[in-house]
Design an enzyme around this catalytic site. Structure first.
Site, PDB file in Angstrom:
ATOM      1  N   ARG A  62      10.387  61.619  63.492  1.00  0.00           N
ATOM      2  CA  ARG A  62      10.056  60.932  64.756  1.00  0.00           C
ATOM      3  C   ARG A  62      10.731  61.607  65.947  1.00  0.00           C
ATOM      4  O   ARG A  62      10.140  61.753  67.030  1.00  0.00           O
ATOM      5  CB  ARG A  62      10.465  59.459  64.678  1.00  0.00           C
ATOM      6  N   LYS A 111       6.841  51.072  64.647  1.00  0.00           N
ATOM      7  CA  LYS A 111       8.214  51.331  64.203  1.00  0.00           C
ATOM      8  C   LYS A 111       8.858  52.437  65.034  1.00  0.00           C
ATOM      9  O   LYS A 111       8.304  53.530  65.138  1.00  0.00           O
ATOM     10  CB  LYS A 111       8.150  51.747  62.736  1.00  0.00           C
ATOM     11  N   HIS A 205       4.797  52.493  54.206  1.00  0.00           N
ATOM     12  CA  HIS A 205       6.175  52.517  53.698  1.00  0.00           C
ATOM     13  C   HIS A 205       6.376  51.253  52.863  1.00  0.00           C
ATOM     14  O   HIS A 205       5.829  50.206  53.197  1.00  0.00           O
ATOM     15  CB  HIS A 205       7.126  52.531  54.905  1.00  0.00           C
ATOM     16  N   ASP A 257       4.485  60.814  59.280  1.00  0.00           N
ATOM     17  CA  ASP A 257       5.857  61.316  59.491  1.00  0.00           C
ATOM     18  C   ASP A 257       6.348  62.211  58.360  1.00  0.00           C
ATOM     19  O   ASP A 257       7.194  63.080  58.578  1.00  0.00           O
ATOM     20  CB  ASP A 257       6.836  60.157  59.742  1.00  0.00           C
TER      21      ASP A 257
END
Lengths: 458, 458
Positions: A62, A111, A205, A257
């Site tokens: 990120r 997130k 996730h 990611d």
């Protein structure tokens, strides 16, 4: 700097999906569920098959995406825990800050995971609006499979405030629809000025949860349900763009990611056949699905196999929008010409696979990847988890020096080091330059880096 | 049976590329060269990501394609040598025979490899015209890297006659343009009636050679040059269809006989990350690139991940053209509804991975693959060849019993046998039925099979 009007500049929607493997979309071979809305981005835009997350773990990837830097350059390593007090340095300039300075409305729904203390939250990094979770939702006292007593309660954050505690899996299941609703609302409210909408979905996730509309609907269990809901979310956001007449002037970027968290077995995604997964510098950890749609500018239905990384998004968006680059050095390389269809362009020739504190585990040039001897985890040889319970955490193995030719060996199984001394020498030079610049803990020459917070400067 | 007119029936062009790996196209991630014409078949048609060659070796895969049977059912094993006197039994009915009986003009231009004695040649299997090589061009006395004294001279065959000996690599380099020219001519001459054009290109099987227009032009050496020329060939044939106004009413199928021959190193292709390659029952050996284009009938730009095999092409073409099925039992399953876009259809649930004489090495149901303990070759652990010289022939290893979940593990690395007894039991049942039907040398229960020529009958 005073924001200036930029009415003709394109809107930007950036989807950043958590732990999504290269093979987790229909267009990349997923089985047991379908992702028609995400696939449509590929059909109407360009899909990239050699697109590397800058590091195969959450916070680091990120930081790379938002700063255009290798994460070790900006002092972000691994995945920040809630109590660590660490975050991306507020003085680092993010995509949001650069675009905001150029007149963009900026919002993040999803997130963050670049620091949960208030000084690190998105509003301090260029975002006008934030609604989401501050870090991964497995850092959660109610996690069903682990001793999670070390974790504080997990809250939804709005702006800089905790607004609602996430107390059960139904709440967690509501992650995807809540984020979708907030993103759609942001588009509605900002349709008259250029906007940057960042949607870092926390799913798939672990722990996985899908809302009632999707639970039990796929042929692939909860993982398929979650992917179906994420695909629905992309569809809802694309529909809103279309309904507002904005979809032609919006750059939509979709990527992940890092690769799948393989020791979660059937609660993890698929690397599509690439070696290993999240937390490794093999391709399964870092090569991610990526597509960019911008009708009339980015060719539709095209596949590009040029080497790129998520650190290249920042300079590319800067060039496309007329924003300014960060003042400090970045590692990303703009790929506007390639994006517009000129496949003779090779904007990125090299890529550095740093991991852990500051280990230069591998370097790549074109199709060649030189893996240095290093301690690294492997998912092979241990039974993966099942139904939410993880398998044993992968143990470190001594990974040997090897050279892989990714043209004919994208699976990294056939070491051709001994056959290619000239290639090895070229790659060693790239590594040497990287060590001078960023250090390398494997060489016990950390230079000035290794700090948990703050930029590495020569 | 008297041929009947079938003016409205579609033409069929079937490309069958030799040793092309799953990852050897731009659309599947190839590096260092581009395949725009082949990719266009995917953009204008449907690409299949779970399409299995029925066996990972040349003659067996061709027998399967043309008869719609597992190759062991029709008694074809491995790759026929020039002096073996073996071939596909003339009484087996091929796609060409079935379509010819339905009024089609039929032509094959390229590599046959289903028997080089005249009784076995294509004209005896339903083809009106044949121009090509009878078997692989490495079975050649002038092969640069091996003791090839056992091989007779290699000739171009026209109809049933040898017309020209292939004496040097320039001749071999001329394989692709010669075949292209003959295929284009066939289209020109048959544009007024329905035709079946079968183009089994001998490249990129080793030894590699590209003609002067392509040699040295790619970034990937001779392998890239050869692929660029093959892509050109597809483009030429598609252009001829378009020039003749036939491209809308032509079903174009593109696939490969098996995965890459990995011990040829940089003269081999890429499995795209799937495990192993040609000559193995891992996915790298049998999962091949596949796409079908038929404008207005087969959806454009679609990706389907349903399990299919090249044995399914025969019954599908039979259904689409109104031809008759062979009189004897076949193993292929028609997938017309799936092809037309109905992805709820699951025409094939199971697949049998037979190899060698008659070893049932693995079975698949949906996403589950049960690998039985068997002796099998592996390319891992030995240095691949380089620049045309092969690496050591892969040696047999004892491959252990394992269960793979291809949804999350398409690379076949994470054995989950112990976690899934119900799945194992289901797959064992499928294997048991296969053993009853076709035998299994691994079980020392060969039944009536094992004959080098002729059909297995209960």
């Amino acid at each position: 700097m005073a924001p200036k009007p930029a009415a003709k500049t394109p809107n930007i929607v950036l989807f950043f999906i958590d732990d999504l493997g290269y093979g987790d979309l229909t267009v990349t071979g997923a089985l047991g569920y379908k992702t028609p809305h995400i696939d449509k981005l590929a059909a109407e835009g360009t899909r990239f098959t050699n697109f590397m997350a800058a590091q195969a773990v959450c916070s680091a990837s990120r930081a790379a995406l938002l700063t255009g830097c290798y994460p070790n350059r900006v002092g972000v390593y691994g995945a920040f825990g809630p109590k660590q007090g660490l975050g991306l340095h507020p003085q680092e300039e993010t995509i949001a800050e650069l675009l905001k300075a150029n007149g963009y409305a900026t919002g993040i729904f999803g997130k963050w995971h670049l620091g949960s203390d208030s000084i690190f939250l998105p509003k301090q990094q260029g975002f006008d609006e934030y609604y989401g979770v501050p870090y991964s939702h497995d850092m959660w006292p109610l996690h069903p499979w682990q001793q999670q007593a070390q974790y504080p309660p997990l809250f939804w954050i709005e702006g800089n405030k905790q607004v609602k505690e996430i107390k059960d899996l139904n709440d967690a299941g509501a992650l995807t629809p809540t984020i979708t609703e907030k993103a759609v609302s942001f588009i509605k409210r900002n349709k008259k000025k250029p906007f940057f909408l960042y949607v870092p979905h926390p799913m798939p996730h672990v722990p996985l949860a899908a809302s009632a509309n999707f639970k039990g609907k796929s042929e692939r269990g909860i993982f398929g349900d979650v992917l179906t809901e994420l695909d629905w979310s992309v569809g809802q956001i694309m529909k809103e763009l279309k309904d507002q007449g904005l979809d032609d002037n919006t750059i939509v970027i979709f990527t992940s990611d890092n690769g799948p968290w393989l020791n979660y077995g059937n609660h993890a995604g698929s690397s599509g056949g690439f070696r290993e997964g999240k937390g490794t510098s093999y391709e399964g950890g870092q090569r991610v699905a990526a597509m960019i749609r911008w009708p009339g500018v980015v060719p539709a239905g095209r596949v590009s196999n040029r080497l790129l990384s998520n650190i290249d998004i920042l300079p590319t968006l800067v060039k496309l929008t007329g924003a300014k680059l960060p003042e400090k050095k970045i590692d990303g390389i703009e790929f506007v010409d390639l994006l517009k269809g000129d496949d003779t362009k090779k904007p990125r020739e090299n890529f550095l696979y740093y991991y852990r504190k500051n280990n230069l585990e591998a370097v790549r040039k074109d199709n060649w990847k030189l893996v240095f001897a290093h301690p690294g985890r492997t998912y092979e040889g241990s039974l993966p988890g099942k139904d939410g319970q993880p398998g044993p955490a992968p143990e470190d193995h001594a990974i040997p020096l090897a050279l892989y030719d990714l043209t004919r060996d994208p699976g990294e199984r056939y070491d051709v080091y001994s056959q290619n001394p000239e290639i090895v020498a070229e790659l060693e030079k790239i590594a040497e330059a990287a060590r001078e610049d960023l250090g390398d803990d494997l060489q016990k020459r950390p230079g000035k880096n290794g700090r948990p917070l703050g930029r590495v400067e020569k």
